[in-house]
Design a protein around this motif. Sequence first.
Motif, PDB file in Angstrom:
ATOM      1  N   ASP A 236       0.877  -0.995  -0.076  1.00  0.00           N
ATOM      2  CA  ASP A 236      -0.310  -0.114  -0.128  1.00  0.00           C
ATOM      3  C   ASP A 236       1.016   1.362  -0.069  1.00  0.00           C
ATOM      4  O   ASP A 236       0.624   1.943  -0.408  1.00  0.00           O
ATOM      5  CB  ASP A 236      -0.490   0.536   1.365  1.00  0.00           C
ATOM      6  CG  ASP A 236      -2.642  -0.684   1.043  1.00  0.00           C
ATOM      7  OD1 ASP A 236      -2.328  -1.535  -0.011  1.00  0.00           O
ATOM      8  OD2 ASP A 236      -2.880  -1.077   1.851  1.00  0.00           O
ATOM      9  N   GLU A 240       0.563   4.528  -2.826  1.00  0.00           N
ATOM     10  CA  GLU A 240       0.868   5.460  -2.444  1.00  0.00           C
ATOM     11  C   GLU A 240       1.559   6.737  -2.577  1.00  0.00           C
ATOM     12  O   GLU A 240       1.529   7.262  -3.301  1.00  0.00           O
ATOM     13  CB  GLU A 240       1.010   5.915  -1.032  1.00  0.00           C
ATOM     14  CG  GLU A 240      -0.127   7.384  -0.164  1.00  0.00           C
ATOM     15  CD  GLU A 240      -0.864   7.589  -0.559  1.00  0.00           C
ATOM     16  OE1 GLU A 240      -1.749   8.543  -1.004  1.00  0.00           O
ATOM     17  OE2 GLU A 240      -2.023   6.413  -0.566  1.00  0.00           O
ATOM     18  N   CYS A 448       5.545   6.880   3.686  1.00  0.00           N
ATOM     19  CA  CYS A 448       5.517   5.584   2.915  1.00  0.00           C
ATOM     20  C   CYS A 448       6.803   5.166   2.701  1.00  0.00           C
ATOM     21  O   CYS A 448       6.589   3.799   3.007  1.00  0.00           O
ATOM     22  CB  CYS A 448       4.863   6.175   1.470  1.00  0.00           C
ATOM     23  SG  CYS A 448       3.661   6.762   0.949  1.00  0.00           S
ATOM     24  N   PHE A 500       2.326   6.293   8.362  1.00  0.00           N
ATOM     25  CA  PHE A 500       1.850   5.438   7.291  1.00  0.00           C
ATOM     26  C   PHE A 500       0.327   5.340   7.517  1.00  0.00           C
ATOM     27  O   PHE A 500      -0.530   4.989   7.280  1.00  0.00           O
ATOM     28  CB  PHE A 500       2.560   5.591   6.005  1.00  0.00           C
ATOM     29  CG  PHE A 500       1.734   4.177   4.833  1.00  0.00           C
ATOM     30  CD1 PHE A 500       0.792   5.582   3.841  1.00  0.00           C
ATOM     31  CD2 PHE A 500       0.818   3.109   4.279  1.00  0.00           C
ATOM     32  CE1 PHE A 500       0.289   4.752   2.454  1.00  0.00           C
ATOM     33  CE2 PHE A 500       0.218   2.883   3.976  1.00  0.00           C
ATOM     34  CZ  PHE A 500      -0.242   3.463   2.606  1.00  0.00           C
ATOM     35  N   TYR A 501       0.419   4.224   8.263  1.00  0.00           N
ATOM     36  CA  TYR A 501      -0.464   3.081   8.682  1.00  0.00           C
ATOM     37  C   TYR A 501      -1.737   3.780   9.410  1.00  0.00           C
ATOM     38  O   TYR A 501      -2.908   3.826   8.363  1.00  0.00           O
ATOM     39  CB  TYR A 501       0.145   1.945  10.082  1.00  0.00           C
ATOM     40  CG  TYR A 501      -1.634   1.667  11.077  1.00  0.00           C
ATOM     41  CD1 TYR A 501      -1.864   0.552   9.558  1.00  0.00           C
ATOM     42  CD2 TYR A 501      -1.516   1.399  11.361  1.00  0.00           C
ATOM     43  CE1 TYR A 501      -3.081  -0.207  10.605  1.00  0.00           C
ATOM     44  CE2 TYR A 501      -2.764   1.383  12.134  1.00  0.00           C
ATOM     45  CZ  TYR A 501      -3.507   0.079  11.570  1.00  0.00           C
ATOM     46  OH  TYR A 501      -4.533  -0.323  12.511  1.00  0.00           O
ATOM     47  N   ARG A 504      -3.275   6.406   6.514  1.00  0.00           N
ATOM     48  CA  ARG A 504      -4.493   5.573   5.776  1.00  0.00           C
ATOM     49  C   ARG A 504      -5.689   5.487   6.350  1.00  0.00           C
ATOM     50  O   ARG A 504      -6.521   5.115   5.634  1.00  0.00           O
ATOM     51  CB  ARG A 504      -3.271   4.028   5.726  1.00  0.00           C
ATOM     52  CG  ARG A 504      -4.420   2.760   4.485  1.00  0.00           C
ATOM     53  CD  ARG A 504      -3.410   2.050   4.256  1.00  0.00           C
ATOM     54  NE  ARG A 504      -3.890   1.113   5.879  1.00  0.00           N
ATOM     55  CZ  ARG A 504      -3.359  -0.273   6.244  1.00  0.00           C
ATOM     56  NH1 ARG A 504      -2.975  -1.032   4.311  1.00  0.00           N
ATOM     57  NH2 ARG A 504      -3.498  -1.301   6.855  1.00  0.00           N
ATOM     58  N   GLU A 505      -5.038   4.022   8.369  1.00  0.00           N
ATOM     59  CA  GLU A 505      -6.509   4.366   8.387  1.00  0.00           C
ATOM     60  C   GLU A 505      -7.372   5.558   8.547  1.00  0.00           C
ATOM     61  O   GLU A 505      -8.981   5.726   7.854  1.00  0.00           O
ATOM     62  CB  GLU A 505      -6.173   3.753   9.869  1.00  0.00           C
ATOM     63  CG  GLU A 505      -6.197   2.673   9.455  1.00  0.00           C
ATOM     64  CD  GLU A 505      -6.609   1.518   9.154  1.00  0.00           C
ATOM     65  OE1 GLU A 505      -8.029   1.086   9.213  1.00  0.00           O
ATOM     66  OE2 GLU A 505      -5.645   1.059   7.698  1.00  0.00           O
ATOM     67  N   ARG A 507      -7.952   8.237   6.621  1.00  0.00           N
ATOM     68  CA  ARG A 507      -8.170   8.616   4.887  1.00  0.00           C
ATOM     69  C   ARG A 507      -9.317   7.791   5.000  1.00  0.00           C
ATOM     70  O   ARG A 507     -10.706   8.131   4.308  1.00  0.00           O
ATOM     71  CB  ARG A 507      -7.460   8.440   4.305  1.00  0.00           C
ATOM     72  CG  ARG A 507      -6.148   9.631   4.330  1.00  0.00           C
ATOM     73  CD  ARG A 507      -6.855  10.972   4.274  1.00  0.00           C
ATOM     74  NE  ARG A 507      -7.689  11.115   2.527  1.00  0.00           N
ATOM     75  CZ  ARG A 507      -7.395  11.203   1.131  1.00  0.00           C
ATOM     76  NH1 ARG A 507      -5.853  11.570   1.433  1.00  0.00           N
ATOM     77  NH2 ARG A 507      -7.980  11.028   0.513  1.00  0.00           N
ATOM     78  N   ARG A 508      -9.384   6.676   5.039  1.00  0.00           N
ATOM     79  CA  ARG A 508     -10.140   5.349   5.007  1.00  0.00           C
ATOM     80  C   ARG A 508     -11.669   5.567   5.528  1.00  0.00           C
ATOM     81  O   ARG A 508     -12.803   5.199   5.275  1.00  0.00           O
ATOM     82  CB  ARG A 508      -9.819   3.925   5.163  1.00  0.00           C
ATOM     83  CG  ARG A 508      -8.886   3.120   4.035  1.00  0.00           C
ATOM     84  CD  ARG A 508      -8.566   1.929   4.769  1.00  0.00           C
ATOM     85  NE  ARG A 508      -8.078   0.882   3.692  1.00  0.00           N
ATOM     86  CZ  ARG A 508      -6.702  -0.174   3.781  1.00  0.00           C
ATOM     87  NH1 ARG A 508      -6.954  -0.929   4.874  1.00  0.00           N
ATOM     88  NH2 ARG A 508      -6.386  -0.155   2.774  1.00  0.00           N
TER      89      ARG A 508
END
Length: 546
Positions: A236, A240, A448, A500-501, A504-505, A507-508
């Motif tokens: 991921d 990105e 990233c 990043f983790y 990512r969460e 944004r989701r």
Amino acid sequence: LASEFLEGFLTREPVQATNLGDHRFDAHWPDPSAEGDAGARAFLLSIRTRLATVPSAALSDQNQVDGRILLDQIGGLLFDLDDLKDREENPLYYTGVLGDGLDPLLTRTFAPLHERMFNLGGRLAGIPAIVAVAKARLRNPPRIHTETAINQAKGLVELCEHGLSESIAGVGPDLRPQLQVAASAAASSLRDFQAFLEKDLLPRSTGSFRKGSERFAKILRFAVEDDVDGDALVADARTEMDHTLAEMLETARELWPSVGHGPVPPSRTLEEQRALVRRVLARLGDDATDPKTIVADATKLLGDATRFVQEKDLVGVPAEPCRVIEMPEYKRGISIAYCDSTGPLEKTQDTVYAIAPAPSTWSAKRVASFYREYNKSMLVDLTEHEAMPGHYLQAMHANAFHSPVRTVFQDGAFVEGWAVYGEWLMARHGFGGPRTRMQRLKMLLRACANTILDHGIHAGQMDEKEALSLMTGQAFQEEAEAVGKWTRARISSGQLSTYFYGYREFRRLREAAEKGPDFRERAYHDRLLSFGSPPMRELRWLLGRP
């Protein structure tokens, strides 16, 4: 049971207690001896056994979350004791705990100076005992850990020899002689520790800095408090990076008329695209930060960002103050900046946003590279991350949530993920214009790359050449930043993946929320931040509850 656990934990970890705002143990140190480890292990196992008997389904939603957090924390603490064994394998444990134990008594104003200096005297007097344990327990750490600890030990010596004079001068004659004696003894002990690190430990620092794939999987699990597939997370992150390069290319074309000469250079191939982005970033780097004014510049930016968040009504702005300071010497060597908020247990809140100037030992070339990396538009993004609407704002919101468990154990992926999300949010609303947007995208590339580095170094065999190529070639970092990150990635594990983790969460979660008919940005952000700093898996669960 949670209260009993926290009381036992804070008693055993007085430095963490101080930083959290519990000042009952401000004159004391933790016990890093083998006997101290045994006592901690027995305590943790006892609480875990009793916690397993609690019928979680009968608890409220918030208590269910706290119960799962407690189990995770106990598991992580036992993993640290029995597998990572930092007190035997990592000299940075000792320099870290010493710096963290002295710093808040000097830089925070939670109590009158006389009271803080009295407790400082207790901690100074305890330094020789900590050094003795370190010399007895440290075995064969990785060389990079010892080299970094040597530099931090030098900073601690400087602090005790010269950096305490102003604070000591401010106390009365009844306490001043005692402090002077304690500071002198502490400095002598720390000089001895520095000599031990250089002459004894460094030659036998033959351990590997790589954790190995199996151990790293556990480290990552505890770092993000979620069951995450490391390979999928890296995939991921690489995806990105591709998307971010495309956004950077678009922004570079937008910026070219103001920073370049002539028509926009061609950008058909990947090499040409990267070349254009690099040329624009180089022009932005020409507007380098002035080391003489970096603190004043960051202070002004903090005010500008705060007004912007208020005007756009993005999220509730805390009333508590935030100051910008120059990072103390003994804190340098790992990161460029940090946000240090008074603990959530503190009666009066105080936050500092600390920035590290280039170390005096660096060459002129490396210093120039450093200030090109942290140029004026990058300083805007850094201020967003560390202060507004990043760490400072999030920490103040977290303090308003009354859960002792989440007060003490704040999830790193939530904290770092929100800060990266905050950068995205500010760029989305135009703060700083395309120049800052360009730097924000570069910082996302860095997040990233952090994940790829973390996994590649500790679960693989990534070497320095490959790491620097990733950072300078694909993430457009300056050499000084890349060299520093290579060091940081070897002396830490798991933490670099949290950026990043977590982003990512967040944004989701937002993409899902925006599909609802009643989405309101300010209300959504305030709710996100209303649960303290829980693990992202728990945030997902809480947001799904009625």
